[in-house]
Each structure stands twice: as C-alpha cells, then as structure tokens.
Write a protein that holds these residues in place. Structure first.
Motif, PDB file in Angstrom:
ATOM      1  N   LYS B 236      34.289 -32.182  38.034  1.00 21.94           N
ATOM      2  CA  LYS B 236      34.150 -33.564  38.518  1.00 21.94           C
ATOM      3  C   LYS B 236      33.222 -34.351  37.599  1.00 21.94           C
ATOM      4  O   LYS B 236      33.478 -35.517  37.273  1.00 21.94           O
ATOM      5  CB  LYS B 236      33.545 -33.563  39.927  1.00 21.94           C
ATOM      6  CG  LYS B 236      34.486 -33.123  41.031  1.00 21.94           C
ATOM      7  CD  LYS B 236      33.777 -33.191  42.393  1.00 21.94           C
ATOM      8  CE  LYS B 236      34.434 -32.261  43.391  1.00 21.94           C
ATOM      9  NZ  LYS B 236      33.606 -32.044  44.591  1.00 21.94           N
ATOM     10  N   ASP B 239      35.048 -35.514  34.459  1.00 23.50           N
ATOM     11  CA  ASP B 239      36.064 -36.546  34.690  1.00 23.50           C
ATOM     12  C   ASP B 239      35.447 -37.872  35.154  1.00 23.50           C
ATOM     13  O   ASP B 239      35.891 -38.951  34.758  1.00 23.50           O
ATOM     14  CB  ASP B 239      37.077 -36.058  35.738  1.00 23.50           C
ATOM     15  CG  ASP B 239      37.854 -34.838  35.244  1.00 23.50           C
ATOM     16  OD1 ASP B 239      37.733 -34.499  34.041  1.00 23.50           O
ATOM     17  OD2 ASP B 239      38.559 -34.210  36.059  1.00 23.50           O
ATOM     18  N   ILE B 240      34.418 -37.779  35.997  1.00 26.40           N
ATOM     19  CA  ILE B 240      33.757 -38.999  36.486  1.00 26.40           C
ATOM     20  C   ILE B 240      33.068 -39.725  35.333  1.00 26.40           C
ATOM     21  O   ILE B 240      33.185 -40.942  35.185  1.00 26.40           O
ATOM     22  CB  ILE B 240      32.759 -38.659  37.622  1.00 26.40           C
ATOM     23  CG1 ILE B 240      33.524 -38.265  38.895  1.00 26.40           C
ATOM     24  CG2 ILE B 240      31.815 -39.829  37.894  1.00 26.40           C
ATOM     25  CD1 ILE B 240      32.650 -37.729  40.017  1.00 26.40           C
ATOM     26  N   ASN B 243      35.745 -41.329  33.061  1.00 27.18           N
ATOM     27  CA  ASN B 243      36.345 -42.491  33.728  1.00 27.18           C
ATOM     28  C   ASN B 243      35.350 -43.658  33.788  1.00 27.18           C
ATOM     29  O   ASN B 243      35.710 -44.815  33.514  1.00 27.18           O
ATOM     30  CB  ASN B 243      36.794 -42.071  35.133  1.00 27.18           C
ATOM     31  CG  ASN B 243      37.696 -43.088  35.832  1.00 27.18           C
ATOM     32  OD1 ASN B 243      37.441 -43.461  36.965  1.00 27.18           O
ATOM     33  ND2 ASN B 243      38.762 -43.553  35.171  1.00 27.18           N
ATOM     34  N   TYR B 247      37.300 -46.303  31.560  1.00 23.98           N
ATOM     35  CA  TYR B 247      38.332 -47.004  32.326  1.00 23.98           C
ATOM     36  C   TYR B 247      38.569 -48.383  31.710  1.00 23.98           C
ATOM     37  O   TYR B 247      39.705 -48.769  31.410  1.00 23.98           O
ATOM     38  CB  TYR B 247      37.937 -47.103  33.802  1.00 23.98           C
ATOM     39  CG  TYR B 247      38.787 -48.067  34.582  1.00 23.98           C
ATOM     40  CD1 TYR B 247      40.146 -47.825  34.794  1.00 23.98           C
ATOM     41  CD2 TYR B 247      38.238 -49.259  35.074  1.00 23.98           C
ATOM     42  CE1 TYR B 247      40.933 -48.734  35.483  1.00 23.98           C
ATOM     43  CE2 TYR B 247      39.029 -50.161  35.762  1.00 23.98           C
ATOM     44  CZ  TYR B 247      40.367 -49.903  35.960  1.00 23.98           C
ATOM     45  OH  TYR B 247      41.152 -50.805  36.626  1.00 23.98           O
ATOM     46  N   TYR B 360      26.601 -44.755  44.549  1.00 24.20           N
ATOM     47  CA  TYR B 360      27.738 -43.871  44.803  1.00 24.20           C
ATOM     48  C   TYR B 360      27.340 -42.397  44.786  1.00 24.20           C
ATOM     49  O   TYR B 360      26.391 -42.001  44.112  1.00 24.20           O
ATOM     50  CB  TYR B 360      28.806 -44.012  43.701  1.00 24.20           C
ATOM     51  CG  TYR B 360      29.459 -45.355  43.534  1.00 24.20           C
ATOM     52  CD1 TYR B 360      29.276 -46.395  44.440  1.00 24.20           C
ATOM     53  CD2 TYR B 360      30.292 -45.572  42.431  1.00 24.20           C
ATOM     54  CE1 TYR B 360      29.913 -47.616  44.234  1.00 24.20           C
ATOM     55  CE2 TYR B 360      30.923 -46.783  42.235  1.00 24.20           C
ATOM     56  CZ  TYR B 360      30.730 -47.808  43.134  1.00 24.20           C
ATOM     57  OH  TYR B 360      31.359 -49.006  42.933  1.00 24.20           O
ATOM     58  N   VAL B 361      28.159 -41.607  45.425  1.00 25.51           N
ATOM     59  CA  VAL B 361      28.128 -40.151  45.301  1.00 25.51           C
ATOM     60  C   VAL B 361      29.507 -39.697  44.817  1.00 25.51           C
ATOM     61  O   VAL B 361      30.524 -40.057  45.432  1.00 25.51           O
ATOM     62  CB  VAL B 361      27.806 -39.488  46.654  1.00 25.51           C
ATOM     63  CG1 VAL B 361      27.974 -37.965  46.569  1.00 25.51           C
ATOM     64  CG2 VAL B 361      26.392 -39.832  47.096  1.00 25.51           C
ATOM     65  N   ASN B 362      29.522 -38.955  43.720  1.00 28.37           N
ATOM     66  CA  ASN B 362      30.759 -38.361  43.188  1.00 28.37           C
ATOM     67  C   ASN B 362      31.888 -39.362  42.949  1.00 28.37           C
ATOM     68  O   ASN B 362      33.055 -39.100  43.246  1.00 28.37           O
ATOM     69  CB  ASN B 362      31.250 -37.233  44.123  1.00 28.37           C
ATOM     70  CG  ASN B 362      30.322 -36.025  44.069  1.00 28.37           C
ATOM     71  OD1 ASN B 362      29.684 -35.779  43.049  1.00 28.37           O
ATOM     72  ND2 ASN B 362      30.235 -35.284  45.163  1.00 28.37           N
ATOM     73  N   LEU B 363      31.509 -40.511  42.392  1.00 27.94           N
ATOM     74  CA  LEU B 363      32.504 -41.533  42.036  1.00 27.94           C
ATOM     75  C   LEU B 363      32.068 -42.195  40.734  1.00 27.94           C
ATOM     76  O   LEU B 363      30.870 -42.354  40.494  1.00 27.94           O
ATOM     77  CB  LEU B 363      32.589 -42.615  43.131  1.00 27.94           C
ATOM     78  CG  LEU B 363      33.193 -42.205  44.473  1.00 27.94           C
ATOM     79  CD1 LEU B 363      32.921 -43.276  45.519  1.00 27.94           C
ATOM     80  CD2 LEU B 363      34.695 -41.958  44.347  1.00 27.94           C
ATOM     81  N   PRO B 364      33.003 -42.631  39.908  1.00 35.86           N
ATOM     82  CA  PRO B 364      32.629 -43.351  38.690  1.00 35.86           C
ATOM     83  C   PRO B 364      32.212 -44.788  39.025  1.00 35.86           C
ATOM     84  O   PRO B 364      32.770 -45.409  39.940  1.00 35.86           O
ATOM     85  CB  PRO B 364      33.917 -43.336  37.865  1.00 35.86           C
ATOM     86  CG  PRO B 364      35.017 -43.212  38.877  1.00 35.86           C
ATOM     87  CD  PRO B 364      34.458 -42.409  40.017  1.00 35.86           C
ATOM     88  N   CYS B 366      32.858 -47.441  37.678  1.00 30.22           N
ATOM     89  CA  CYS B 366      33.874 -48.477  37.447  1.00 30.22           C
ATOM     90  C   CYS B 366      34.627 -48.861  38.736  1.00 30.22           C
ATOM     91  O   CYS B 366      35.464 -49.764  38.717  1.00 30.22           O
ATOM     92  CB  CYS B 366      34.858 -48.038  36.365  1.00 30.22           C
ATOM     93  SG  CYS B 366      35.666 -46.477  36.717  1.00 30.22           S
ATOM     94  N   PHE B 367      34.308 -48.212  39.866  1.00 31.89           N
ATOM     95  CA  PHE B 367      34.903 -48.640  41.142  1.00 31.89           C
ATOM     96  C   PHE B 367      34.269 -49.934  41.674  1.00 31.89           C
ATOM     97  O   PHE B 367      34.706 -50.444  42.719  1.00 31.89           O
ATOM     98  CB  PHE B 367      34.765 -47.546  42.207  1.00 31.89           C
ATOM     99  CG  PHE B 367      35.918 -46.568  42.233  1.00 31.89           C
ATOM    100  CD1 PHE B 367      37.207 -46.999  42.545  1.00 31.89           C
ATOM    101  CD2 PHE B 367      35.716 -45.225  41.977  1.00 31.89           C
ATOM    102  CE1 PHE B 367      38.268 -46.102  42.582  1.00 31.89           C
ATOM    103  CE2 PHE B 367      36.770 -44.316  42.017  1.00 31.89           C
ATOM    104  CZ  PHE B 367      38.057 -44.751  42.311  1.00 31.89           C
TER     105      PHE B 367
END
Lengths: 412, 412
Positions: B236, B239-240, B243, B247, B360-364, B366-367
């Motif tokens: 993770k 990939d995070i 991204n 992105y 955030y937790v466990n998110l890129p 760019c959200f």
C-alpha cells in the motif's frame, strides 16, 4: 506582540490535543484560585478604580470596572459552569462511505489562536479566556487600559490554573502594556492569530474592522424590529412588544422599531402606547401613528436606522407583511427580527424571507442570547455572515477538518 | 462597480427565496442555450485566442483559454449535473425545545452576494456562476482580461438562462471591463459583496489578501505530505506514494514531501525510488535518503517548504511518528496530509494531532477534491480556518440563520 504571538502559536499546538479533563481541571483550578485571591484581586482593582475616579470616569463605567466579593464569586461560578460543559473538540460528523470504500467525515477542532480585544469590564478577561480554553484555543487578551491592573492580576490567576492542570502557561496571555499600538499590531498578526473577537461599542469595532488583516468575529449593531401582523393575537402582541423594548434597554436584542399592520393599529396602539409611556419610554412615530398616539414625537428618516440602546422607540404603521419586510430589508442591521401573528403563512414567509441572523415568531427580540438558545455560554453575538451568525457558543470558536480513512484506494 | 454591487444586492434578495425548481430550470436553460450558441461562442473565443497568440501566451495557457465544441458540451453537462443536485437552501437543523417551550433551530440560507475573481479559463465563468446560483446567491464575475470576449459572451448566455426561468438578470453579472482597478474596487465593496472567492495562483491570492476588506474564501497552497509509518503495509505504501505524486503533478493535493520511518526505509525506498525515477520524477532527499537512493539530489531547507506542482519530490527519513508530525507542523501549508499505517494508535494520533484541513489514513493526498468527498461539486479548496476548510461545495456557499418559534414567551 510577535513574541506573544509565537508563544500562543506554540501553546495552541498543545491545547489542540489537551484532554477534556485537563481543560475542565484548569477551569476549576482557576475558580478555586480566584476565590483564594479575592483580597489581592480587589487590591489590584482598587488601583484601577482610583485612577478611573481621578480621570472622572462616569458612574456607570466605574460600576462595570469594580471587582467586588460578589463579582469575583460570580466569575468563579461562571468558570465552574464552563468546566462542566461537554468538550466541543473531537466530535465527529456522521461519516459517509464513498463508492470506492473510503470513509469521509469531519472532526471538530479548535480555531487555533484567538485574540480578544475588549473595553473596561474585567470579568470579560475570565469569561473569554474560559470559553477559548474550553474550545481548545490559545488566547491573547487585550483589555481596556482602565482595567489594566485588574486584568494583569486576573491573568496571573488564569496562568496558575493552567499550571495546576499541566497545561502550557502561554495558552492564555494578557497583553502587559496599555500602549495603543499593541492593538494595531494584534489585528495584523495573521501569521500567529487566527481570529480576533472584539467586544465593545460600535466605534471600537468599526475602527478595528478598517485596519484588521486577521478575520474578526464581530458584533456591530442590533437595530431590531418587531412586526405586529394583521393576524396577531392582541394580548401576545402587547406583551411581546413591551418585553422586547423594556426587558433591558441597553442590550443589542432590544427592539428599536415597532412595525404595526394598519388593520390592528387602532386596536393595539393606544393601550400599548400607554404602557410604554408609563414605563418612561419616549415614542417617535410616523404620521399615522401620531394620530393614534398624540404623545409620540415625529419619527425622522434617521430614527428608522438608529439603534437607541435607550428608552426610545420608533413606531411605523405599514399596510402589509410585504411593506413590513421591505422596511426591515432597508433599515435592519440583520441582527434579530420578530413577527407576532397567528397566521401560519405569514409566519412562514417572514421566517423564510427576512435575512437576519435570528428571525422569530411570537417572541420578543430580547431573547437574542446564547444562554437562552441553549448554547450554555456565549462569546458574543456575531453580525458576520460567514462562519458563525447570531449568538456564538463554544462551537463558534471551533472549526471542522476533514478526516478520511481508506485501505489503499488510489485515484484515477 | 458600485452600480454592479447595488444590482447584485437587489438580485440577492430575490434569489434568496427563489425556489429550487426555478434555479434548476435556469441552469438547464443555460445548458440548452450554450449548445445552441456554440458557433457564436467559439467566434467570440477566437478573438481572445488571436490576441493571446499575438501576445505570445504559452501553449499551456492557450489550451486553457480555448473553447471547443467539446469544452462547451462539457460545460453544458456540468450545468445539468448541478441542476440535478438537491437545493441546499432552506434545510433546517434539528430543533431543540427550550424549557420555556420555544423552539430553536437553524436554517440554511445563501451567503448573499459572492464575487469571483479568476484567471484565464472561461469554463470557470459557467462553473462558478452555476454553483453560486444553485446556492441562492447573486454573483459578480471578474475573469482574466485574456478571456474577456469569451466571458462576456458566456455572461449573456447565463443571463438568458436566468430570464428563461423568471429569475433576475442581475443575479449573475460579468464585469464588462478589463480595467485592473475594477478588482481593487470589488475586494473593498463591503456594503454590497459578502464574500470573494479568488481562483488563481498564489501570487494573485496573496495580492488580493493584502488589500481585501471583503472576506476571502481563499486557496493559498498545498504543500502536502505522505508519511510512511513503521507499521505501514509496504505494498500500500508504494502504491499510495506513487499515486499521490504522479496522479497529476499540477493539483494542490499532489504530494510534495514524502516522510519515511527509518525502520522501513531500506525495505521501501529502493523500489519506490525506482518507480518514481522511471516515471520521470526528480528526487531530492535528506542525507539518509541519499544513502538508499543514489539518484536523489540534496534536499535543502527550502525544499521542505516548497509546493513544486511539478515532477519533483522531497524525501526525508524520520525516526518516529512524533518526528513526522513535527516536520508537518513546521513545513506543511495545512492542506492535506496522509499516514500509511496498519497501526490503529498511530492512525488515531496522526488524524487527531495533525492540524490540516484534510487528514487521511491509507489514502493518497490527491483525493483532495469535492467530487471525491461526495460534495457533488466544488467551488474550490479553502485554506482558511474559518467558515469552510478544505473542499467547498454548495454548503460552503451558504450560512445558517437562527429561527425561533414561540407562543408569546417573555424574557425575565
């Protein structure tokens, strides 16, 4: 000022994560220490009082400046009440789960560093510091020069209370100078101060607003209206109008202009006018009003825009709900307005269309107060449109941050 | 400008009570007319394009300025989507009943008059006008001089749409001058404008903030961090981080600095570094990072505070969660930060203690976008602390007023 700002910014980081218990303990410790140090506090206050008397301050102002055993006890009680309120920080909004599985919510967090600029009453020092602390903010207090010794002494009590609870001493700082330039610096320290709450008269606020770079959570004026609709219950109309004007003349929620539908003017105004005149209220009316109330003086254009804060009332007879709302749209300061009516359509339209921070049905405007709304306490009544409108409680001293939880979702 | 302000203020009163249907009808009518007038709109846009080319505008800027069949269709689709969203105005908060029987609630209402100041993209004209209209506000639009003819033509389409739905034409006004002084006037018209939403680069926003008297709902910068915790899942984490950086390089939610816990640095950095280098990202690292990633340049103090908006990434190895949060507290612009971890205590502490508008937790990172959060649309991402923080949807263009209903209760 920059040093105070830096210290506040550092303290704000610790305050942001202080537990509700630590904050409540600090407030209780302050209450205890206030009572223990009554004598010293009154001695410091005596210095301010002596100077104020020598400077010929008005009796009403002297009264507001004085710290007595009773006012100190009342400050301690206020602290204990705020200590017992629930902690606003850390509350989560309902979360939604997005189609990709990530959860989105908002969390209530402190604003950061709050500056308070106020005039002579030293009880504001305790009151404002307590609300800002409870909501997790660091605070810089700048009181009036008349109350300088009192405020510095109260500041020490506050910092002792913070230390008792293991919170940083710089979480509440009293500006230790009466230099006027300090205010000018405070309102431009955007790097260190997140919001300024000014408490004082319109001239102070207008002056600050002209130069401020830091956002102000401000109260300007309350030119409040009560409209007695054609479908009003005459008994309620009489009592609401009297209460709205005479509960207290000096509060911002006091009614300043009464609007009366022409259909009921003859039935209500003579009795209402007599009650108000008997209570010593000076009436100023439009031409039609003066036909029904010979004691009323002529209301001029200026009367419609004036916040009297005094036993004076302007009265105007209108021909319709629309005329009443037009008058309000034109002259109101968008603080608090009320309609007295038994008609559901009239109540609904008034409440939807009048663009004030508080809009009432069948209630006197003098209810404009955080305690009456159930907020538990208030830092003031905001006439801003953004962030917080109307009575501002602990929530108004906080903001929301977005908290998202995922499990490795990616974008795109 | 004062005339535009007065017209907007008058239109705002009508817009405040416009039905959801009328607003949706106006948006649909605009979509229809946009498509019908494609040819004329492209002809007006061609004037701007010709002038821009003559002035040697960069290709990327020319691209943003161009109105093609496709961009016009996409604007029309955007209008239809906003038309279909629920009307935010008139929603009531849960009401409480006070001990005396009066009911206290809050009602969502428009902010009033919103000014939009933006740079060259003409689609902002449609997008911003639609969001402000949907939320019941009157709007004054001041676009960049490069897009002048396009914006004036789009303004006509908007006003035709308003007229089709019986809404006041002055509900949306495009400033009909390229005079720079107009902006200076707009940002000080406190009597007629309630909030300004500036959309553009940091230099524009900083310049406006220095002189504005009207509150700004502003976006400054996004120096966003991803922290790979000791307890991160390495897959993770890879990939995070990829991204978050790749992105899109130019968005405010792009990761600009990666923080890596020392315990996992050797396991993750070589593979992650290779992926990023292969994608053309320039790496700049601390000394420890450079031992693991020989291709990385030296990161200087300036790198930690820089929003690159480009394929460049700063990397720093830290010894603990606290070190990571200290780095963020010192350098972050408080936009969006993320932790990658499988540890609940680490996730909880990070989300509670990091003081950014999105955490955030466990998110890129760019959200960071209103659509991704489920807001349906966004007027921008606010870096203000007050009123609205992070992605701002329709709710952020509204405010709350207090509505109280009683039956003749009196105070005192």
């Amino acid at each position: 000022m920059t040093l105070l700002g830096k210290q506040a910014r550092n303290a704000a980081r610790a305050m942001r994560t202080a537990t509700g218990k630590a904050k409540a303990d600090a407030l209780s410790a302050m209450a205890k220490r206030l009572l223990e140090q009554k004598v010293q506090l009154m001695a410091e206050n005596a210095k301010d009082m002596a100077k104020a008397r020598a400077n010929g301050l008005e009796p009403a102002m002297l009264d507001r400046l004085a710290l007595s055993e009773k006012t100190i006890e009342s400050m301690a009680n206020g602290l204990r009440q705020i200590a017992e309120m629930p902690d606003p920080v850390g509350a989560f909004s309902a979360s939604t789960t997005r189609p990709n599985g990530m959860r989105v919510a908002q969390m209530r967090v402190p604003l950061g560093v709050i500056g308070i600029i106020y005039e002579s009453r030293p009880n504001v020092t305790i009151d404002a510091a307590a609300l800002c602390l409870k909501s997790g903010n660091a605070t810089i207090l700048r009181g009036g020069s008349e109350a300088f010794h009192s405020n510095v002494a109260l500041g020490l009590v506050i910092q002792q209370g913070l230390a008792d609870a293991g919170l940083p001493a710089h979480a509440v700082q009293v500006v230790g100078t009466t230099d006027r330039a300090a205010v000018g610096q405070l309102i431009t320290l955007t790097e260190y101060i997140d919001v300024i709450v000014p408490r004082g008269g319109k001239s102070l606020i207008t002056r600050l607003a002209a130069d401020a770079k830091v956002p102000l959570l401000k109260h300007l004026e309350g030119n409040c209206h009560v409209y007695l609709d054609a479908a009003a219950d005459l008994g309620k109309a009489h009592d609401i109008a009297v209460n709205a004007k005479t509960y207290r003349y000096g509060i911002c929620g006091a009614m300043e202009t009464l609007l009366v539908h022409a259909d009921i003017a003859a039935s209500i105004l003579p009795r209402l006018g007599k009650t108000l005149t008997d209570k010593g209220v000076e009436l100023r009316g439009c031409e039609q009003t003066r036909r029904l109330l010979p004691q009323a003086l002529v209301a001029t254009e200026e009367d419609w825009s004036t916040e009297y804060l005094a036993p004076i009332l302007a009265i105007r007879i209108v021909n319709s709900l629309d005329d009443a709302m037009d008058h309000i749209a034109r002259y109101s300061s968008e603080h608090t307005e009320s309609i007295v009516t038994e008609s559901l359509p009239a109540a609904t339209r008034f409440q939807r269309e009048v663009d004030s921070s508080s809009v009432y049905v069948n209630l006197p405007t003098c209810f404009a107060d955080g305690f009456e709304y159930g907020l538990g306490a208030e830092i003031g009544i905001s006439t801003n449109r953004m962030h917080a409108r109307g009575p501002v409680g602990l929530d108004g001293l906080t903001t929301m941050k977005w908290v998202l939880v995922g499990d490795g979702q990616l974008r795109g």
